[in-house]
Write a protein that holds these residues in place. Structure first.
Motif, PDB file in Angstrom:
ATOM      1  N   PRO A 177      13.259  18.637  -7.931  1.00  0.00           N
ATOM      2  CA  PRO A 177      14.700  18.474  -8.159  1.00  0.00           C
ATOM      3  C   PRO A 177      15.481  18.634  -6.857  1.00  0.00           C
ATOM      4  N   VAL A 178      16.525  17.831  -6.706  1.00  0.00           N
ATOM      5  CA  VAL A 178      17.338  17.910  -5.496  1.00  0.00           C
ATOM      6  C   VAL A 178      18.735  18.392  -5.845  1.00  0.00           C
ATOM      7  N   GLY A 179      19.324  19.129  -4.921  1.00  0.00           N
ATOM      8  CA  GLY A 179      20.675  19.625  -5.079  1.00  0.00           C
ATOM      9  C   GLY A 179      21.466  19.404  -3.810  1.00  0.00           C
ATOM     10  N   PRO A 180      22.602  20.070  -3.659  1.00  0.00           N
ATOM     11  CA  PRO A 180      23.439  19.889  -2.476  1.00  0.00           C
ATOM     12  C   PRO A 180      22.696  20.126  -1.159  1.00  0.00           C
ATOM     13  N   ALA A 181      21.723  21.024  -1.143  1.00  0.00           N
ATOM     14  CA  ALA A 181      20.987  21.300   0.101  1.00  0.00           C
ATOM     15  C   ALA A 181      20.221  20.073   0.581  1.00  0.00           C
ATOM     16  N   SER A 182      19.853  19.194  -0.333  1.00  0.00           N
ATOM     17  CA  SER A 182      19.166  17.961   0.063  1.00  0.00           C
ATOM     18  C   SER A 182      20.095  17.081   0.886  1.00  0.00           C
ATOM     19  N   ASP A 183      21.363  17.021   0.507  1.00  0.00           N
ATOM     20  CA  ASP A 183      22.333  16.236   1.274  1.00  0.00           C
ATOM     21  C   ASP A 183      22.567  16.836   2.659  1.00  0.00           C
ATOM     22  N   ILE A 184      22.486  18.164   2.764  1.00  0.00           N
ATOM     23  CA  ILE A 184      22.637  18.819   4.066  1.00  0.00           C
ATOM     24  C   ILE A 184      21.517  18.376   4.997  1.00  0.00           C
ATOM     25  N   PHE A 185      20.300  18.333   4.487  1.00  0.00           N
ATOM     26  CA  PHE A 185      19.156  17.867   5.274  1.00  0.00           C
ATOM     27  C   PHE A 185      19.411  16.432   5.761  1.00  0.00           C
ATOM     28  N   SER A 186      19.833  15.571   4.855  1.00  0.00           N
ATOM     29  CA  SER A 186      20.068  14.175   5.210  1.00  0.00           C
ATOM     30  C   SER A 186      21.189  14.036   6.229  1.00  0.00           C
ATOM     31  N   LEU A 187      22.250  14.827   6.073  1.00  0.00           N
ATOM     32  CA  LEU A 187      23.359  14.776   7.012  1.00  0.00           C
ATOM     33  C   LEU A 187      22.899  15.121   8.420  1.00  0.00           C
ATOM     34  N   SER A 188      22.076  16.147   8.541  1.00  0.00           N
ATOM     35  CA  SER A 188      21.612  16.527   9.880  1.00  0.00           C
ATOM     36  C   SER A 188      20.716  15.448  10.485  1.00  0.00           C
ATOM     37  N   ALA A 189      19.923  14.759   9.652  1.00  0.00           N
ATOM     38  CA  ALA A 189      19.118  13.649  10.148  1.00  0.00           C
ATOM     39  C   ALA A 189      20.013  12.515  10.642  1.00  0.00           C
ATOM     40  N   VAL A 190      21.121  12.285   9.951  1.00  0.00           N
ATOM     41  CA  VAL A 190      22.086  11.271  10.373  1.00  0.00           C
ATOM     42  C   VAL A 190      22.701  11.644  11.726  1.00  0.00           C
ATOM     43  N   LEU A 191      23.047  12.912  11.906  1.00  0.00           N
ATOM     44  CA  LEU A 191      23.642  13.342  13.166  1.00  0.00           C
ATOM     45  C   LEU A 191      22.648  13.218  14.315  1.00  0.00           C
ATOM     46  N   ALA A 192      21.381  13.534  14.046  1.00  0.00           N
ATOM     47  CA  ALA A 192      20.352  13.349  15.071  1.00  0.00           C
ATOM     48  C   ALA A 192      20.232  11.877  15.449  1.00  0.00           C
ATOM     49  N   TYR A 193      20.318  11.003  14.454  1.00  0.00           N
ATOM     50  CA  TYR A 193      20.264   9.561  14.719  1.00  0.00           C
ATOM     51  C   TYR A 193      21.452   9.114  15.571  1.00  0.00           C
ATOM     52  N   ALA A 194      22.645   9.589  15.221  1.00  0.00           N
ATOM     53  CA  ALA A 194      23.832   9.195  15.978  1.00  0.00           C
ATOM     54  C   ALA A 194      23.761   9.661  17.425  1.00  0.00           C
ATOM     55  N   ALA A 195      23.176  10.834  17.649  1.00  0.00           N
ATOM     56  CA  ALA A 195      23.139  11.412  18.994  1.00  0.00           C
ATOM     57  C   ALA A 195      21.999  10.891  19.856  1.00  0.00           C
ATOM     58  N   THR A 196      20.943  10.389  19.245  1.00  0.00           N
ATOM     59  CA  THR A 196      19.764   9.985  20.015  1.00  0.00           C
ATOM     60  C   THR A 196      19.354   8.535  19.795  1.00  0.00           C
ATOM     61  N   GLY A 197      19.853   7.915  18.751  1.00  0.00           N
ATOM     62  CA  GLY A 197      19.452   6.552  18.439  1.00  0.00           C
ATOM     63  C   GLY A 197      18.198   6.467  17.595  1.00  0.00           C
ATOM     64  N   ALA A 198      17.652   7.606  17.190  1.00  0.00           N
ATOM     65  CA  ALA A 198      16.444   7.628  16.359  1.00  0.00           C
ATOM     66  C   ALA A 198      16.519   8.810  15.412  1.00  0.00           C
ATOM     67  N   GLY A 199      15.883   8.673  14.258  1.00  0.00           N
ATOM     68  CA  GLY A 199      15.834   9.779  13.315  1.00  0.00           C
ATOM     69  C   GLY A 199      14.962  10.898  13.840  1.00  0.00           C
ATOM     70  N   PRO A 200      15.117  12.108  13.315  1.00  0.00           N
ATOM     71  CA  PRO A 200      14.373  13.262  13.818  1.00  0.00           C
ATOM     72  C   PRO A 200      12.876  13.213  13.526  1.00  0.00           C
ATOM     73  N   PHE A 201      12.441  12.268  12.683  1.00  0.00           N
ATOM     74  CA  PHE A 201      11.013  12.150  12.379  1.00  0.00           C
ATOM     75  C   PHE A 201      10.430  10.834  12.895  1.00  0.00           C
ATOM     76  N   GLY A 202      11.143  10.215  13.824  1.00  0.00           N
ATOM     77  CA  GLY A 202      10.623   9.043  14.504  1.00  0.00           C
ATOM     78  C   GLY A 202      10.629   7.796  13.647  1.00  0.00           C
ATOM     79  N   THR A 203       9.709   6.902  13.941  1.00  0.00           N
ATOM     80  CA  THR A 203       9.601   5.642  13.215  1.00  0.00           C
ATOM     81  C   THR A 203       8.174   5.480  12.696  1.00  0.00           C
ATOM     82  N   GLY A 204       7.973   4.539  11.799  1.00  0.00           N
ATOM     83  CA  GLY A 204       6.651   4.286  11.238  1.00  0.00           C
ATOM     84  C   GLY A 204       6.757   3.857   9.800  1.00  0.00           C
ATOM     85  N   THR A 205       5.634   3.830   9.136  1.00  0.00           N
ATOM     86  CA  THR A 205       5.623   3.451   7.731  1.00  0.00           C
ATOM     87  C   THR A 205       6.268   4.545   6.882  1.00  0.00           C
ATOM     88  N   ALA A 206       6.544   4.189   5.637  1.00  0.00           N
ATOM     89  CA  ALA A 206       7.123   5.177   4.727  1.00  0.00           C
ATOM     90  C   ALA A 206       6.212   6.386   4.585  1.00  0.00           C
TER      91      ALA A 206
END
Length: 340
Positions: A177-206
């Motif tokens: 189950p996901v709650g508000p904390a899941s959105d916090i995780f996603s938000l920080s991944a978005v900020l890492a992407y904006a600041a570096t041009g890549a997500g915090p877990f790199g690229t690759g297959t799903a």
């Protein structure tokens, strides 16, 4: 569609089609029309109606709101505010990573948007660069709460996961189950992407991205110091270890040298000066361009998995695969709301 006159097709995706339409008084809106195959499911319609009811309670400065809907219609549809703008995914892909100051300002706005979304009892579940629109009066979070209705369409597709690899929380990846904390995780991944041009877990297959999300530490080596600690705390594997959205908003304001008051962020996002120069010019150009004036033919259907549903062993969609104004449905196009 209902009382709205459709004037152009803006895009299509796994949940349906998105159209630009006008209200009787001439107000532009984005109308999302659900695919008939989904709308035939009573379970889907119940979920869709429930999520629309919740989403209509969201009233925030940095969200694009639901203005009308008919979940019982034939077909079912949803109308949202039409926001001319550029997605964060397009902005970063086209003009490179952002400096820390605009990233912190963006983060504060998105945190404030999540405050409004969570206060209405909604969890976004698919916060990513293509679900964030940059407009002349500030960023907008789109598609809050609607993607949960897509779960019913995934139940019959073995191995499908709701969400976007690289931006989903660990609990979402493993089906908890996901709650508000899941959105916090996603938000920080978005900020890492904006600041570096890549997500915090790199690229690759799903599979690769999901494995890293659950089992490996994120790569934050390129983040500036003022962002590193805040982002790292939000990427904790356990939901209870992440800050609340209110705490995160305070941290982002403090890191940006503000005075600690949340309401000092909003005036600084009125206008375009807070964004990188080239992005600001693009947003200004997009917002001043007239909307499409003529309807285009409906898209052909594809056998590929709908956006937001990732099949094992396939390449995930880029953070923002399509450009334009607006609202989207999955990677449906660019409008003010997305269907999953």
């Amino acid at each position: 569609m209902g009382r709205y006159r459709i004037v152009a097709r803006l895009g299509a995706g796994g949940m349906g089609r998105v159209y630009l339409a006008h209200s009787p008084g001439g107000r532009p809106v984005a109308v999302k029309v659900v695919r008939s195959e989904l709308a035939e499911s009573e379970d889907f319609r119940r979920r869709f109606a429930r999520e629309i009811t919740a989403a209509r309670r969201v009233n925030g400065a940095f969200t694009a709101g639901v203005v009308d809907a008919d979940p019982d219609g034939s077909p079912a549809w949803l109308a949202t505010t039409y926001v001319p703008g550029v997605s964060l995914g397009d902005a970063v892909a086209g003009h490179g990573p952002w400096a820390s100051e605009p990233v912190l300002a963006l983060g504060a706005a998105l945190a404030e948007a999540l405050e409004a979304i969570h206060a209405a009892g909604v969890v976004h579940r698919d916060l990513k660069p293509s679900n964030i629109l940059l407009a002349v009066d500030g960023p907008r979070v789109i598609d809050f709460g609607i993607s949960v209705a897509a779960e019913v369409s995934a139940l019959t597709q073995t191995g499908m996961t709701i969400g976007t690899p690289g931006f989903m929380s660990p609990e979402q990846v493993i089906g908890q189950p996901v709650g508000p904390a899941s959105d916090i995780f996603s938000l920080s991944a978005v900020l890492a992407y904006a600041a570096t041009g890549a997500g915090p877990f790199g690229t690759g297959t799903a599979h690769v991205l999901n494995y890293r999300t659950v089992h490996e530490h994120p790569d934050l080596s390129l983040l500036p110091p003022e962002l590193h600690q805040v982002v790292a705390a939000c990427l904790a594997k356990q939901p209870h270890q992440r800050p609340t959205v209110t705490t995160l908003l305070h941290q982002l304001i403090q890191a940006g040298g503000r005075d600690g008051q949340a309401d000092t962020i909003t005036p600084q996002l009125n206008g375009l000066d807070w964004m990188p120069g080239q992005v600001a010019l693009l947003v200004q150009k997009r917002s001043s361009a007239p909307p499409p004036a003529t309807a285009s033919p409906p898209p052909s259907r594809s056998a590929a998995p709908p956006p937001g549903l990732t099949a094992p062993g396939t390449l995930p969609s880029p953070p923002d695969a399509v450009g334009g104004t607006a609202v989207t449905a999955g990677n449906i196009g660019r409008v003010c709301c997305r269907f999953g």
